[in-house]
Design a protein around this motif. Sequence first.
Motif, mmCIF file in Angstrom:
data_model
loop_
_atom_site.group_PDB
_atom_site.id
_atom_site.type_symbol
_atom_site.label_atom_id
_atom_site.label_comp_id
_atom_site.label_asym_id
_atom_site.label_seq_id
_atom_site.Cartn_x
_atom_site.Cartn_y
_atom_site.Cartn_z
ATOM 1 N N THR A 159 0.814 -1.212 0.000
ATOM 2 C CA THR A 159 0.000 0.000 0.000
ATOM 3 C C THR A 159 0.852 1.268 0.000
ATOM 4 O OG1 THR A 159 -1.872 -1.071 1.088
ATOM 5 C CG2 THR A 159 -1.723 1.316 1.292
ATOM 6 N N GLU A 160 1.896 1.286 0.832
ATOM 7 C CA GLU A 160 2.711 2.496 0.942
ATOM 8 C C GLU A 160 3.498 2.793 -0.330
ATOM 9 O OE1 GLU A 160 4.839 -0.813 3.287
ATOM 10 O OE2 GLU A 160 2.804 -0.046 3.020
ATOM 11 N N GLN A 161 3.613 1.818 -1.218
ATOM 12 C CA GLN A 161 4.329 2.032 -2.476
ATOM 13 C C GLN A 161 3.423 2.561 -3.583
ATOM 14 O OE1 GLN A 161 5.775 -2.147 -2.485
ATOM 15 N NE2 GLN A 161 7.805 -1.262 -2.787
ATOM 16 N N ILE A 162 2.114 2.573 -3.330
ATOM 17 C CA ILE A 162 1.157 3.028 -4.328
ATOM 18 C C ILE A 162 0.871 4.513 -4.110
ATOM 19 C CG2 ILE A 162 -1.181 2.721 -5.248
ATOM 20 C CD1 ILE A 162 -1.065 -0.177 -4.212
ATOM 21 N N GLU A 163 0.912 5.286 -5.179
ATOM 22 C CA GLU A 163 0.658 6.712 -5.068
ATOM 23 C C GLU A 163 -0.807 6.984 -4.727
ATOM 24 O OE1 GLU A 163 1.964 8.956 -8.412
ATOM 25 O OE2 GLU A 163 3.891 7.935 -8.553
ATOM 26 N N GLY A 164 -1.036 8.069 -4.016
ATOM 27 C CA GLY A 164 -2.409 8.425 -3.689
ATOM 28 C C GLY A 164 -2.527 9.071 -2.326
ATOM 29 N N TYR A 165 -3.739 9.524 -2.014
ATOM 30 C CA TYR A 165 -4.010 10.185 -0.741
ATOM 31 C C TYR A 165 -4.691 9.194 0.200
ATOM 32 C CZ TYR A 165 -3.152 14.294 -3.620
ATOM 33 O OH TYR A 165 -2.591 15.203 -4.473
ATOM 34 N N PHE A 166 -3.940 8.731 1.184
ATOM 35 C CA PHE A 166 -4.489 7.784 2.151
ATOM 36 C C PHE A 166 -3.601 7.843 3.383
ATOM 37 C CE2 PHE A 166 -5.516 3.437 3.750
ATOM 38 C CZ PHE A 166 -6.889 3.557 3.782
ATOM 39 N N ASN A 167 -3.997 8.695 4.336
ATOM 40 C CA ASN A 167 -3.144 8.939 5.494
ATOM 41 C C ASN A 167 -3.480 8.016 6.664
ATOM 42 O OD1 ASN A 167 -5.454 10.035 6.756
ATOM 43 N ND2 ASN A 167 -5.006 12.087 5.954
ATOM 44 N N GLN A 168 -2.846 8.255 7.803
ATOM 45 C CA GLN A 168 -3.047 7.379 8.959
ATOM 46 C C GLN A 168 -4.478 7.435 9.472
ATOM 47 O OE1 GLN A 168 -0.083 8.150 11.963
ATOM 48 N NE2 GLN A 168 1.434 6.885 10.928
ATOM 49 N N GLY A 169 -5.107 8.606 9.371
ATOM 50 C CA GLY A 169 -6.500 8.720 9.773
ATOM 51 C C GLY A 169 -7.402 7.861 8.905
ATOM 52 N N LEU A 182 -5.801 4.602 -8.088
ATOM 53 C CA LEU A 182 -4.618 3.748 -8.278
ATOM 54 C C LEU A 182 -4.575 2.548 -7.338
ATOM 55 C CD1 LEU A 182 -1.856 6.462 -8.834
ATOM 56 C CD2 LEU A 182 -3.182 5.216 -10.544
ATOM 57 N N GLY A 183 -5.541 2.475 -6.402
ATOM 58 C CA GLY A 183 -5.624 1.301 -5.544
ATOM 59 C C GLY A 183 -4.970 1.412 -4.185
ATOM 60 N N LYS A 184 -4.603 2.605 -3.778
ATOM 61 C CA LYS A 184 -3.933 2.736 -2.477
ATOM 62 C C LYS A 184 -4.849 2.313 -1.331
ATOM 63 C CE LYS A 184 -0.839 5.852 0.036
ATOM 64 N NZ LYS A 184 0.410 5.148 -0.310
ATOM 65 N N SER A 185 -6.044 2.893 -1.284
ATOM 66 C CA SER A 185 -6.986 2.533 -0.221
ATOM 67 C C SER A 185 -7.548 1.132 -0.440
ATOM 68 C CB SER A 185 -8.136 3.544 -0.166
ATOM 69 O OG SER A 185 -8.808 3.634 -1.418
ATOM 70 N N SER A 186 -7.749 0.758 -1.690
ATOM 71 C CA SER A 186 -8.287 -0.571 -2.007
ATOM 72 C C SER A 186 -7.342 -1.663 -1.522
ATOM 73 C CB SER A 186 -8.492 -0.715 -3.523
ATOM 74 O OG SER A 186 -9.081 0.419 -4.083
ATOM 75 N N SER A 187 -6.054 -1.479 -1.784
ATOM 76 C CA SER A 187 -5.068 -2.484 -1.365
ATOM 77 C C SER A 187 -5.017 -2.597 0.149
ATOM 78 C CB SER A 187 -3.679 -2.129 -1.913
ATOM 79 O OG SER A 187 -3.215 -0.900 -1.364
ATOM 80 N N PHE A 188 -5.143 -1.461 0.839
ATOM 81 C CA PHE A 188 -5.127 -1.488 2.305
ATOM 82 C C PHE A 188 -6.310 -2.277 2.833
ATOM 83 C CE2 PHE A 188 -6.217 0.067 6.501
ATOM 84 C CZ PHE A 188 -4.989 0.055 7.152
ATOM 85 N N PHE A 189 -7.488 -2.032 2.255
ATOM 86 C CA PHE A 189 -8.676 -2.753 2.713
ATOM 87 C C PHE A 189 -8.502 -4.259 2.524
ATOM 88 C CE2 PHE A 189 -12.799 -4.682 2.560
ATOM 89 C CZ PHE A 189 -13.563 -3.986 3.482
#
Length: 217
Positions: free
Chosen positions: A72-82, A107-114
Amino acid sequence: MENKNKIIKFPLSPAKTITYEHYDKDNDVLYKVTDGKIDAIIDAPSHNSNRFKEFEEEIHISEHALHLTKDTEQIEGYFNQGDCFFYKFLIMACPEDATVVEVGSWLGKSSSFFVDNKKPNQKLVCVDTWKGSTDELKGNHTLATKADVYEIFKKNMGDREYTSIQKPSKKASLMFKDKSLDAVFIDAQHTYEAVKEDLECWLPKIKDTGYICGHDV
């Protein structure tokens, strides 16, 4: 894992080419599956080394497998600790077999985290046009004018388990029955009119015990 950078098993195919189609992140190995059995295992750290040149006729690692190393941290996008905290709350609050829709996956940043943090039987459905919001094509979504964002999204997600629907939010909502979803997270076009329409389209699809939420709403 022991014996890093060492081939564990290396059967040659008739064409002397093996395509590694899967990546096991826990054990850090690439592998393929033949007749339902794991075949041709190799330690993943080797895939960027010169050592592969020794076996260039026998080894081919699929592009699909190589992209599975993206966390997730390698994917660009807006998805912070909150955002991470809220997604973890949503995962915890939803049932074991929940179906969750994410409207706006980019780009899948939040999707990958979920997907990486969900309960085993929970399902994520990613809804996006991957064409960019019309009002942001000269800003945050400039990438959509230069590249196929949907292809980038799929590569970033790798072999994670998810479903994607490449449609505008309203059209995608029509694919679901009323009161069939456990949660919908809205993070698509950010204009007042677009957010209002998203809420009107998706609210009927959520169970009485479900959640509707969003980003920048």
